[in-house]
Design an enzyme around this catalytic site. Structure first.
Site, PDB file in Angstrom:
ATOM      1  N   GLY A  87       0.692  -0.904   0.150  1.00  0.00           N
ATOM      2  CA  GLY A  87      -0.062   0.005  -0.019  1.00  0.00           C
ATOM      3  C   GLY A  87       0.999   1.031  -0.273  1.00  0.00           C
ATOM      4  O   GLY A  87       1.932   1.094   0.114  1.00  0.00           O
ATOM      5  N   LYS A 112       5.709   1.244   7.248  1.00  0.00           N
ATOM      6  CA  LYS A 112       5.259   2.371   6.491  1.00  0.00           C
ATOM      7  C   LYS A 112       6.666   3.333   6.545  1.00  0.00           C
ATOM      8  O   LYS A 112       7.056   3.837   7.670  1.00  0.00           O
ATOM      9  CB  LYS A 112       4.392   3.047   7.350  1.00  0.00           C
ATOM     10  N   ASP A 210      -8.332  12.940   9.209  1.00  0.00           N
ATOM     11  CA  ASP A 210      -8.451  12.392   7.851  1.00  0.00           C
ATOM     12  C   ASP A 210      -9.204  11.109   7.962  1.00  0.00           C
ATOM     13  O   ASP A 210      -8.556   9.821   7.513  1.00  0.00           O
ATOM     14  CB  ASP A 210      -6.993  12.158   7.229  1.00  0.00           C
TER      15      ASP A 210
END
Length: 389
Positions: A87, A112, A210
């Site tokens: 991702g 990440k 978000d």
């Protein structure tokens, strides 16, 4: 003879006096001693008050995230192998599936990786903010947990997070190549996200900034965890006061609070607006931001759906991929909660605690059903689609 009689009488009197004295001493001693209870349970409340207070059981403390050297990040990602990318983060960083467990014998993790080049101080600031908030927020069952991190490399940083094998909610709602979530699973996911936001708002005074279907990850059992605090900000918030500290979040297209976009004022009610859009998204199966028009504009889901919900309810709006397998009463109730969440003025919107309680009440049947029908079937089906693609 008379003398003997007198002596005997005196002896009797002395014996009686001594006996009386001994009797009085015994009675006095008995009065001073506490009388034993005839039955141990006669006064249980008094016994409980007299007993020492129980020692509270300490919850096991979650382990502190490990600090990794950059070479360890390279090992986890196989030298940043593109084949391991699962991702992309909101700030543009790649997310890798770890090649080796962070903890020996532990489950796989998602790495990440943030790169400063091309984004400079903005990307560095987002990374620092997310790392700081993840470390201070700690473990919560509905937030993706931080397992380790690396923050001392000159070109980038890394967050090692729990890996969620079920993918994102956006994938399960909008991609034809993945099996759709059932109505019951959608209601459970919505409640999970509401619980995560309630914790951020009320326990640590953080605005996520978000809220979107792409930032909701699913585990193997269909439960959800909220991720990506890179846009979060913290402080003392109200519907009309700017944050005391942290960067104001813009939000993803279709989810961003119009009040914030007009005024630049962010609040917890900005997250409530984004969650309201998420409710409509789960209800209709349509993305928050539709396809661009020829002129480049885009009609957002809330603007398109709300007039129909207000005038005719949810008739004709429920996701067709469900094949009619949904609770019509719950669908109407969820739509009404969404209408309240996306009210134009923040002061008219409920709090996340109220929203979470409303979802728990109105979708109680579906949420309860997900605790008994298992969840691995969805994941196994999703794996079959991935292997076929």
């Amino acid at each position: 003879m008379a003398l003997a009689t007198v002596f005997f009488c005196l002896l009797l009197l002395a014996s009686a006096a001594i006996s009386l004295l001994l009797l009085r001493l015994c009675l006095a001693a008995l009065r001073r001693a506490p009388a034993p209870a005839p039955y141990a349970a006669v006064d249980s409340e008094a016994a409980a008050r007299a007993a020492p207070p129980p020692v509270p059981q300490q919850e096991p403390k979650a382990p502190e995230p490990r600090r990794l050297a950059w070479r360890e990040v390279e090992a986890l990602t196989g030298g940043f192998d593109e084949a391991a990318v699962v991702g992309r983060g909101g700030s543009g960083g790649a997310v890798y599936l770890s090649r080796i467990p962070v903890v020996t014998g532990g489950p796989p993790a998602a790495v990440k990786v943030h790169r400063w080049c091309g984004g400079g101080e903005r990307r560095l600031g987002a990374f620092r903010r997310e790392l700081d908030l993840l470390r201070r927020v700690g473990r919560h069952p509905r937030l993706v947990a931080l397992l380790a991190y690396s923050d001392d490399h000159e070109e980038g940083g890394a967050l090692v997070l729990e890996y969620m094998p079920g993918g994102t909610l956006a994938d399960r709602l909008h991609h034809a190549a993945t099996p759709p979530l059932t109505w019951r699973r959608r209601m459970r996911v919505l409640h999970d996200v509401a619980a995560a936001l309630e914790h951020l708002h009320d326990a640590v005074s953080v605005v996520h900034g978000d809220v979107s279907a792409s930032n909701v990850l699913l585990d193997g059992g269909g439960r959800a965890r909220l991720c990506d605090l890179g846009s979060a900000c913290e402080g003392t918030f109200s519907a009309a006061v700017a944050p005391a500290r942290g960067a104001a979040a813009v939000g993803s297209p279709g989810y961003a609070d119009p009040f914030f976009l007009r005024t630049g004022i962010v609040s917890k009610k900005s997250d409530v607006y984004g969650f309201g859009v998420l409710l409509l998204e789960a209800l209709t199966g349509s993305p928050a931001a539709g396809a661009p028009r020829p002129d480049g504009s885009c009609q957002y889901l809330a603007a398109r759906v709300l007039p129909r919900v207000r005038s005719a309810g949810v008739a004709g709006l429920v996701d067709g991929r469900l094949g009619g397998e949904y609770d019509a009463v719950e669908a109407g109730d969820v739509a009404r909660i969404a209408v309240e969440c996306v009210a134009p003025q923040p002061g008219l919107r409920p709090t996340m605690a109220q929203v979470r309680a409303a979802v728990a009440e109105k979708a109680a049947r579906s949420i309860a059903a997900t605790t008994t029908d298992g969840g691995d079937g969805d994941l196994k089906l999703l794996d079959l689609f991935r292997m076929a693609s």
